[in-house]
Write a protein that holds these residues in place. Structure first.
Motif, PDB file in Angstrom:
ATOM      1  N   ALA A 192       0.826  -1.206   0.000  1.00  0.00           N
ATOM      2  CA  ALA A 192       0.000   0.000   0.000  1.00  0.00           C
ATOM      3  C   ALA A 192       0.863   1.261   0.000  1.00  0.00           C
ATOM      4  O   ALA A 192       0.560   2.244  -0.693  1.00  0.00           O
ATOM      5  CB  ALA A 192      -0.926  -0.015   1.213  1.00  0.00           C
ATOM      6  N   ASP A 194       3.973   1.555  -1.166  1.00  0.00           N
ATOM      7  CA  ASP A 194       4.586   1.679  -2.492  1.00  0.00           C
ATOM      8  C   ASP A 194       3.617   2.294  -3.487  1.00  0.00           C
ATOM      9  O   ASP A 194       3.992   3.111  -4.335  1.00  0.00           O
ATOM     10  CB  ASP A 194       5.050   0.314  -2.998  1.00  0.00           C
ATOM     11  CG  ASP A 194       6.333  -0.145  -2.328  1.00  0.00           C
ATOM     12  OD1 ASP A 194       7.003   0.703  -1.716  1.00  0.00           O
ATOM     13  OD2 ASP A 194       6.654  -1.342  -2.414  1.00  0.00           O
ATOM     14  N   SER A 195       2.337   1.906  -3.409  1.00  0.00           N
ATOM     15  CA  SER A 195       1.325   2.459  -4.312  1.00  0.00           C
ATOM     16  C   SER A 195       1.142   3.955  -4.077  1.00  0.00           C
ATOM     17  O   SER A 195       1.037   4.743  -5.029  1.00  0.00           O
ATOM     18  CB  SER A 195       0.003   1.714  -4.104  1.00  0.00           C
ATOM     19  OG  SER A 195      -1.022   2.268  -4.901  1.00  0.00           O
ATOM     20  N   GLU A 196       1.123   4.349  -2.809  1.00  0.00           N
ATOM     21  CA  GLU A 196       0.952   5.777  -2.494  1.00  0.00           C
ATOM     22  C   GLU A 196       2.164   6.593  -2.953  1.00  0.00           C
ATOM     23  O   GLU A 196       2.015   7.700  -3.497  1.00  0.00           O
ATOM     24  CB  GLU A 196       0.746   5.947  -0.982  1.00  0.00           C
ATOM     25  CG  GLU A 196      -0.565   5.394  -0.458  1.00  0.00           C
ATOM     26  CD  GLU A 196      -1.773   6.136  -1.019  1.00  0.00           C
ATOM     27  OE1 GLU A 196      -1.611   7.271  -1.511  1.00  0.00           O
ATOM     28  OE2 GLU A 196      -2.873   5.579  -0.960  1.00  0.00           O
ATOM     29  N   SER A 198       4.181   5.841  -5.390  1.00  0.00           N
ATOM     30  CA  SER A 198       4.140   5.887  -6.853  1.00  0.00           C
ATOM     31  C   SER A 198       3.214   6.987  -7.328  1.00  0.00           C
ATOM     32  O   SER A 198       3.522   7.717  -8.275  1.00  0.00           O
ATOM     33  CB  SER A 198       3.698   4.522  -7.396  1.00  0.00           C
ATOM     34  OG  SER A 198       3.570   4.563  -8.804  1.00  0.00           O
ATOM     35  N   THR A 215      -1.219  11.184   0.053  1.00  0.00           N
ATOM     36  CA  THR A 215      -0.256  10.116   0.342  1.00  0.00           C
ATOM     37  C   THR A 215       0.079  10.062   1.825  1.00  0.00           C
ATOM     38  O   THR A 215       0.125   8.987   2.435  1.00  0.00           O
ATOM     39  CB  THR A 215       1.029  10.337  -0.480  1.00  0.00           C
ATOM     40  OG1 THR A 215       0.727  10.176  -1.871  1.00  0.00           O
ATOM     41  CG2 THR A 215       2.127   9.360  -0.085  1.00  0.00           C
ATOM     42  N   THR A 286      -3.053  -7.438  -3.482  1.00  0.00           N
ATOM     43  CA  THR A 286      -2.030  -6.474  -3.053  1.00  0.00           C
ATOM     44  C   THR A 286      -1.163  -7.011  -1.930  1.00  0.00           C
ATOM     45  O   THR A 286      -0.210  -6.360  -1.530  1.00  0.00           O
ATOM     46  CB  THR A 286      -2.690  -5.160  -2.588  1.00  0.00           C
ATOM     47  OG1 THR A 286      -3.575  -5.451  -1.503  1.00  0.00           O
ATOM     48  CG2 THR A 286      -3.442  -4.504  -3.717  1.00  0.00           C
ATOM     49  N   ALA A 291       5.246  -5.600  -5.199  1.00  0.00           N
ATOM     50  CA  ALA A 291       4.195  -5.290  -6.162  1.00  0.00           C
ATOM     51  C   ALA A 291       4.815  -4.862  -7.481  1.00  0.00           C
ATOM     52  O   ALA A 291       5.835  -4.176  -7.513  1.00  0.00           O
ATOM     53  CB  ALA A 291       3.301  -4.172  -5.614  1.00  0.00           C
TER      54      ALA A 291
END
Length: 652
Positions: A192, A194-196, A198, A215, A286, A291
């Motif tokens: 989660a 890493d997604s934020e 990115s 973020t 996820t 990821a």
């Protein structure tokens, strides 16, 4: 203190030695008016010399090198032009130790801990000298005649912490990655976060502060839900925000307010799993440690720079191949390419990107060493060449291949030279194929291992290979996965003038040829007084080789049956041929050279009539005759003796 023999008094140590010594920098001698160390300097990457050794070195005229990294407690931002200096100053440079170089500036910062790798082209004209690197000290003389000078001496200024924008550009190495991604983080929290991050990195200008707020809020929820560690996460968000251009004060204010807001709404993996089973199942994708990255269509920018290692010929990253028959000059050419990349000089009038070259010399080692000496003797390079030879066969094919050992050796060469790897040459495939068989899908494993090396260093890997003994074939020897896995393929052909032709070019125009001869260079004399020689590559514009078409060479090797099929095609064209129909594409036939074509059915009928009337023919049965004709037709076409398009055939 009594001066040692061949040393000078401590009071008379020149400033170029005294200042690094007093600043607790590890230093060592560098050749006068040069940037190349005097002998091996590996020891001084991890150990500082004592004063008595400095006094001995200082008695001899030389330049001085400062080893960067943990041993000296510093890293250096190497700004190689006025433009690079202006760009760095615009981003923000704190007051710290600085020196003037021949072209730009060295900016010294406190070593942040962990392992900081040397990096070339971090930004245009910007390099990082970290662990295993070095810079030339002020008081030394550049090859151009310019003298390095302190702007802010370490005797008067302290080393500053690296600025946030620079920290954001320096990727953590495997050794210090744990500074940011802790083992305490859950798989869910890590994915989660890493997604934020990115989303923050790809936020467009004008929306970056809003995305920073989102973020930070989401990360705070995860931290207060027990999924990720708080302080390291906040530091990572701040460095990411600074790296995309947000002001440090603005980042701090947004970070603090959003973090407090997120703390009021903690979030954890158990919150997701408490939902209905279908939604929980959909969300488990996820829960992974690594990821996969996503690149959004609207975020893609054209890659305009750093495409080529040799402009228009070798890619900056990926897999290339150079191959040819024995004595074609393929290894001489591969070595010549390697030397020009290491020097950063043009190759056949094509621009090269300078960098470290590692050459795996798995065969002909004695001759290979002499070729290296011949090049050095003939070209007399002015600066040290970051070229390293691995003088032993390795296995690049098997499941337990030597790929990790090769990667480790390249990394060591990178640290020793202070240059990023640009080109890795493996000479040859046959000597590095282990127990595998080239004609099977064992080749796919070899290609994959080469790809691992290229991906590890973002460099070009170029094996040297043989051409099949059948000179009609232009494909590299072995399984088709080799050709399919290469971005660039160079075919080297022998002759009065040797020629390298671009046989495949994935991201550019192919078909170009580069002509060269081998020039003899005398190296010295052996014990019997006989001259010892080697050769270097000498480019030329004049092709003295008498051209022979592929079709003409192939005709010499036709068997009787194939010759009969070709003869009957000629008769069929004479008896039934017509002008080239408009439907035949121009890119399939040369209308200036070919005037008539014939239907394949008419050709086959002519062939069958002859073989049926031949009492000795083994092809009297219709099915056998058809299969034989089909084989002959395919052989004549692949040998470039005839042309075929749909129902039409012609002689080339």
């Amino acid at each position: 203190m009594v001066a040692l023999p061949n040393s000078i008094s401590p009071n008379n140590i020149p400033d170029k030695w005294r200042i690094p010594l007093s600043s607790k920098f590890s230093c060592f001698p560098v050749k006068s008016n040069d940037k190349k160390p005097v002998g091996s300097w590996k020891r001084w990457q991890t150990e500082r010399p004592d004063q008595s050794r400095i006094e001995t070195w200082a008695a001899e005229e030389s330049n001085v090198g400062i080893a960067t990294g943990a041993v000296s407690g510093c890293i250096v931002l190497d700004l190689d032009s006025d433009r690079a200096v202006m760009d760095a100053e615009a981003r923000g440079l704190p007051t710290t130790v600085k020196s003037k170089t021949a072209k730009g500036m060295h900016v010294f910062f406190k070593h942040p801990g962990g392992t900081i790798a040397n990096r070339a082209n971090l930004l245009p004209g910007v390099d990082i000298r970290g662990d295993g690197g070095y810079v030339v000290a002020p008081g030394s003389v550049h090859p151009s005649g310019a003298t390095y000078q302190w702007l802010n001496s370490p005797e008067s200024f302290e080393l500053a912490e690296i600025p946030a924008w620079l920290a954001g550009l320096l990727k953590p190495t495997k050794q210090n990655q744990s500074d940011f991604h802790l083992n305490d983080n859950s798989a869910y929290g890590e994915a989660a976060l890493d997604s934020e991050l990115s989303a923050l990195r790809r936020a467009p200008e004008g929306e970056r502060n809003d995305q920073l707020n989102r973020t930070t809020f989401a990360a705070s929820q995860l931290a207060h839900g027990g999924e990720i560690e708080s302080e390291k996460t906040k530091a990572l968000i701040a460095s990411t925000a600074n790296a995309i251009g947000l002001d440090e004060d603005e980042v701090e204010a947004t970070l603090n307010s959003a973090w407090e807001a997120g703390a009021m709404n903690p979030r954890s993996a158990s919150d997701r799993l408490s939902k209905n089973p279908r939604e929980a199942l959909e969300n488990t994708a996820t829960d992974v440690d690594d990821a996969l990255p996503l690149v959004w269509f609207d975020d893609v920018e054209p890659n305009l720079d750093n495409l080529w290692l040799i402009k228009g010929l070798l890619p900056q990253t990926g897999l290339a191949l150079i191959y040819g028959h024995p004595d074609s000059g393929k290894s001489f050419l591969a070595l010549d390419i390697a030397f020009h990349v290491a020097m950063g000089s043009q190759w056949h009038d094509l621009k090269t990107e300078k960098g470290l070259v590692v050459y795996v010399g798995a065969e002909g080692l004695a001759g290979l060493r002499n070729r290296m000496v011949a090049f050095r003797q003939h070209h007399n390079p002015v600066e040290p060449m970051p070229f390293a030879l691995i003088p032993t066969p390795i296995d690049m094919q098997g499941a337990n291949a030597d790929t990790p050992k090769l990667i480790a050796a390249i990394r060591q060469a990178c640290e020793d030279s202070g240059h990023e790897p640009r080109l890795i040459i493996i000479d040859t495939i046959s000597k590095t194929f282990g127990a595998g068989k080239e004609n099977t899908d064992d080749m796919a494993s070899y290609v994959a291992n080469c790809g691992r090396v290229a991906a590890e260093f973002d460099c070009c890997v170029m094996p040297v290979h043989h051409r099949p003994k059948d000179s009609e074939s232009k494909d590299p020897r072995g399984h088709s996965s080799l050709r399919g896995g290469c971005d660039t393929i160079l075919l080297v052909e022998n002759g009065q003038t040797k020629k390298a032709t671009v046989f495949k070019q994935k991201d550019g125009e192919g078909g170009q040829s580069y002509l060269f001869n081998l020039k003899t260079v005398q190296l010295g004399f052996d014990n019997d007084g006989e001259p010892v020689t080697s050769c270097i590559v000498q480019p030329t514009k004049n092709d003295l080789t008498i051209p022979v078409s592929v079709g003409a060479m192939a005709r010499r090797k036709l068997n009787d049956g194939q010759k009969l099929a070709l003869s009957e095609l000629g008769k069929a064209i004479e008896n039934h041929g017509i002008s080239i129909p408009d439907e035949v594409p121009d890119d399939r036939i040369n209308r200036k050279m070919i005037t008539k074509v014939v239907r394949i059915k008419d050709w086959a009928d002519s062939y069958f009539a002859v073989t049926a009337a031949d009492a000795d023919s083994a092809d009297k049965k219709p099915d056998t005759a058809k299969r034989t004709f089909r084989r002959y037709k395919e052989k004549l076409q692949t040998s470039e003796i005839i042309g075929i398009w749909e129902d039409w055939a012609w002689i080339l």
